[in-house]
Design a protein around this motif. Sequence first.
Motif, PDB file in Angstrom:
ATOM      1  N   UNK A 207       9.697   8.377   3.958  1.00  0.00           N
ATOM      2  CA  UNK A 207      10.185   8.711   2.631  1.00  0.00           C
ATOM      3  C   UNK A 207       9.981   7.515   1.703  1.00  0.00           C
ATOM      4  N   UNK A 208       9.989   7.762   0.398  1.00  0.00           N
ATOM      5  CA  UNK A 208       9.767   6.650  -0.542  1.00  0.00           C
ATOM      6  C   UNK A 208      10.762   5.516  -0.309  1.00  0.00           C
ATOM      7  N   UNK A 209      10.260   4.280  -0.400  1.00  0.00           N
ATOM      8  CA  UNK A 209      11.119   3.112  -0.143  1.00  0.00           C
ATOM      9  C   UNK A 209      10.693   1.940  -1.023  1.00  0.00           C
ATOM     10  N   UNK A 210      11.616   1.023  -1.240  1.00  0.00           N
ATOM     11  CA  UNK A 210      11.298  -0.206  -1.965  1.00  0.00           C
ATOM     12  C   UNK A 210      10.326  -1.051  -1.131  1.00  0.00           C
ATOM     13  N   UNK A 211       9.525  -1.866  -1.807  1.00  0.00           N
ATOM     14  CA  UNK A 211       8.556  -2.694  -1.102  1.00  0.00           C
ATOM     15  C   UNK A 211       9.248  -3.587  -0.081  1.00  0.00           C
ATOM     16  N   UNK A 212       8.702  -3.613   1.118  1.00  0.00           N
ATOM     17  CA  UNK A 212       9.261  -4.437   2.179  1.00  0.00           C
ATOM     18  C   UNK A 212       8.947  -5.907   1.903  1.00  0.00           C
ATOM     19  N   UNK A 218       4.441 -11.912   4.069  1.00  0.00           N
ATOM     20  CA  UNK A 218       3.588 -12.178   5.228  1.00  0.00           C
ATOM     21  C   UNK A 218       2.111 -12.029   4.900  1.00  0.00           C
ATOM     22  N   UNK A 219       1.770 -11.019   4.102  1.00  0.00           N
ATOM     23  CA  UNK A 219       0.365 -10.728   3.817  1.00  0.00           C
ATOM     24  C   UNK A 219      -0.060 -11.125   2.398  1.00  0.00           C
ATOM     25  N   UNK A 220       0.809 -11.853   1.698  1.00  0.00           N
ATOM     26  CA  UNK A 220       0.456 -12.368   0.388  1.00  0.00           C
ATOM     27  C   UNK A 220       0.137 -11.286  -0.628  1.00  0.00           C
ATOM     28  N   UNK A 221       1.022 -10.293  -0.751  1.00  0.00           N
ATOM     29  CA  UNK A 221       0.747  -9.132  -1.588  1.00  0.00           C
ATOM     30  C   UNK A 221       1.408  -9.198  -2.967  1.00  0.00           C
ATOM     31  N   UNK A 222       1.930 -10.356  -3.315  1.00  0.00           N
ATOM     32  CA  UNK A 222       2.557 -10.502  -4.629  1.00  0.00           C
ATOM     33  C   UNK A 222       1.513 -10.199  -5.717  1.00  0.00           C
ATOM     34  N   UNK A 293       5.219   1.692  10.472  1.00  0.00           N
ATOM     35  CA  UNK A 293       4.423   2.384   9.457  1.00  0.00           C
ATOM     36  C   UNK A 293       5.155   2.580   8.123  1.00  0.00           C
ATOM     37  N   UNK A 294       6.462   2.897   8.116  1.00  0.00           N
ATOM     38  CA  UNK A 294       7.144   2.985   6.814  1.00  0.00           C
ATOM     39  C   UNK A 294       7.085   1.683   6.021  1.00  0.00           C
ATOM     40  N   UNK A 295       7.093   0.545   6.716  1.00  0.00           N
ATOM     41  CA  UNK A 295       6.977  -0.749   6.032  1.00  0.00           C
ATOM     42  C   UNK A 295       5.604  -0.861   5.368  1.00  0.00           C
ATOM     43  N   UNK A 296       4.568  -0.420   6.104  1.00  0.00           N
ATOM     44  CA  UNK A 296       3.215  -0.467   5.548  1.00  0.00           C
ATOM     45  C   UNK A 296       3.104   0.416   4.310  1.00  0.00           C
ATOM     46  N   UNK A 297       3.646   1.636   4.392  1.00  0.00           N
ATOM     47  CA  UNK A 297       3.588   2.529   3.236  1.00  0.00           C
ATOM     48  C   UNK A 297       4.381   1.975   2.048  1.00  0.00           C
ATOM     49  N   UNK A 298       5.442   1.238   2.322  1.00  0.00           N
ATOM     50  CA  UNK A 298       6.279   0.725   1.234  1.00  0.00           C
ATOM     51  C   UNK A 298       5.529  -0.269   0.347  1.00  0.00           C
ATOM     52  N   UNK A 299       4.530  -0.954   0.911  1.00  0.00           N
ATOM     53  CA  UNK A 299       3.773  -1.941   0.134  1.00  0.00           C
ATOM     54  C   UNK A 299       2.413  -1.402  -0.302  1.00  0.00           C
ATOM     55  N   UNK A 300       2.169  -0.119  -0.026  1.00  0.00           N
ATOM     56  CA  UNK A 300       0.863   0.497  -0.300  1.00  0.00           C
ATOM     57  C   UNK A 300       0.888   1.257  -1.623  1.00  0.00           C
ATOM     58  N   UNK A 301      -0.107   0.995  -2.454  1.00  0.00           N
ATOM     59  CA  UNK A 301      -0.264   1.750  -3.700  1.00  0.00           C
ATOM     60  C   UNK A 301      -1.118   2.994  -3.488  1.00  0.00           C
ATOM     61  N   UNK A 302      -2.108   2.900  -2.598  1.00  0.00           N
ATOM     62  CA  UNK A 302      -2.984   4.034  -2.297  1.00  0.00           C
ATOM     63  C   UNK A 302      -3.307   4.027  -0.810  1.00  0.00           C
ATOM     64  N   UNK A 323       2.062  11.671   6.221  1.00  0.00           N
ATOM     65  CA  UNK A 323       3.027  10.563   6.110  1.00  0.00           C
ATOM     66  C   UNK A 323       2.907   9.815   4.786  1.00  0.00           C
ATOM     67  N   UNK A 324       1.670   9.663   4.301  1.00  0.00           N
ATOM     68  CA  UNK A 324       1.486   9.007   3.002  1.00  0.00           C
ATOM     69  C   UNK A 324       2.140   9.826   1.895  1.00  0.00           C
ATOM     70  N   UNK A 325       1.841  11.131   1.871  1.00  0.00           N
ATOM     71  CA  UNK A 325       2.415  12.007   0.845  1.00  0.00           C
ATOM     72  C   UNK A 325       3.934  12.002   0.908  1.00  0.00           C
ATOM     73  N   UNK A 326       4.480  12.090   2.130  1.00  0.00           N
ATOM     74  CA  UNK A 326       5.928  12.115   2.303  1.00  0.00           C
ATOM     75  C   UNK A 326       6.571  10.810   1.845  1.00  0.00           C
ATOM     76  N   UNK A 327       5.811   9.705   1.942  1.00  0.00           N
ATOM     77  CA  UNK A 327       6.308   8.385   1.521  1.00  0.00           C
ATOM     78  C   UNK A 327       6.114   8.148   0.035  1.00  0.00           C
ATOM     79  N   UNK A 328       5.569   9.144  -0.670  1.00  0.00           N
ATOM     80  CA  UNK A 328       5.335   8.992  -2.101  1.00  0.00           C
ATOM     81  C   UNK A 328       4.186   8.063  -2.411  1.00  0.00           C
ATOM     82  N   UNK A 329       3.166   8.046  -1.525  1.00  0.00           N
ATOM     83  CA  UNK A 329       1.988   7.198  -1.719  1.00  0.00           C
ATOM     84  C   UNK A 329       0.775   8.084  -2.000  1.00  0.00           C
TER      85      UNK A 329
END
Length: 406
Positions: A207-212, A218-222, A293-302, A323-329
């Motif tokens: 489900x949709x979540x705030x960015x982890x 860890x992956x320098x995604x700022x 996987x929910x953590x990965x989706x939380x930081x994913x734009x597409x 899973x992407x659609x359900x996570x709002x991605x």
Amino acid sequence: MRIVYLCQHFPPETGAPQIRVYEVSKELLAQGHDIQVVTAFPHHPHGIIPDEYQGKKYEFEKWDGIPVHRTWIYPSKKGTFYKRLVSYFSFTFSSFYGLMKAGKVDVIIVNSPPIFLGLTGLLSAKLKGAKFVFNVADVWPESAVKLGLVKNKFFIKLAEILESFLYKHSWKIATATDGIKSYIINHSQPEEKVFVLPNGVNTNFFQPAEKNAEYVEKFGLQDKFVFAYGGNLGYAQGLEFILHAAKKMQETVPHAHFLIAGAGPEEEKLHQLAKELGLQNLTFLGHLPLNEMPKLFSVTDVSIVPLRDIALFEGARPSKIFPAASSGVPVLYCGKGESAKIVTDNNIGLVAKPENVDSIAETMFQFVEMDEENREEMKQSGRQLALNEYSWVSIVKDLLQNLTKK
């Protein structure tokens, strides 16, 4: 209803077949049915059986409340097709013992591929007086032939004979997509015998979540626009075209970053290609357990869902979409046919031409340039589609209706 699900793959392994069997079994259990799973010892994707199962031929356990019978398999590491065949056949024979341990049942559902498991399921159903349901998640051997994985004409002919035999002797056939359903009906099976058991999603888990914050750091995604892929690193996905598109994006959109999570036979080739292309905007995460996987989706734009440009895949419905659609991605689907229609008709993403670097890169750029209102509409549409049509609760409800029809 007393049901046995026979499948080669099951958690703690991750992947579409494992998740589908687990979620369907869990929901059947929740709805008060007697469900048991017969499966192999864990061995995917690295071909290594964990220490706790080493040296065993059979073990019974409860997995999240689901009764599971595990039997021996010869684990095939990355190798030839024939080594994989030995692996398939080792479980085809050993799983018969697990089915006998399961006791009296009303329905045996067999997951294919591997197609050979159908023989074990059919024979066991005859001995137990149970109904045999053949669950076809991928058309085999046709898919393997078109991917160039099987070339021996004699073996292909034998596999086609087995395929037709199992279709004919199934009580019912469950298919993962409408395309596979049409294929089987075109192979002389009556339409009322075939129904769709699609890939779905646990809408509570995804489900949709705030960015982890951990992943961002860890992956320098700022301040990065993140494209991510999570799944098997196999030939069918054509991920090399994604890497070439990432190279184009590196030259034009410096703040775009790519995350690739997973393992598989193409893993080493993809790492080597990334080095050759000099990709500084891509991070390989390796194999991620399901709970990550929910953590990965939380930081994913597409979320990227690619397939090769093969006519057979026009009837595919990759489980990664849901899973992407359900996570709002929003989803970037690289393919044609059934899934492309799902993505566009439901406004959950954009579609690029498969195996076309220019088209893929151009579509990525469209996502980056998209205004926030359109992106938000895609996020909301994806979540609603998952809730309304692809939750496991609704899928199992349809399954039970088909199992109770004559």
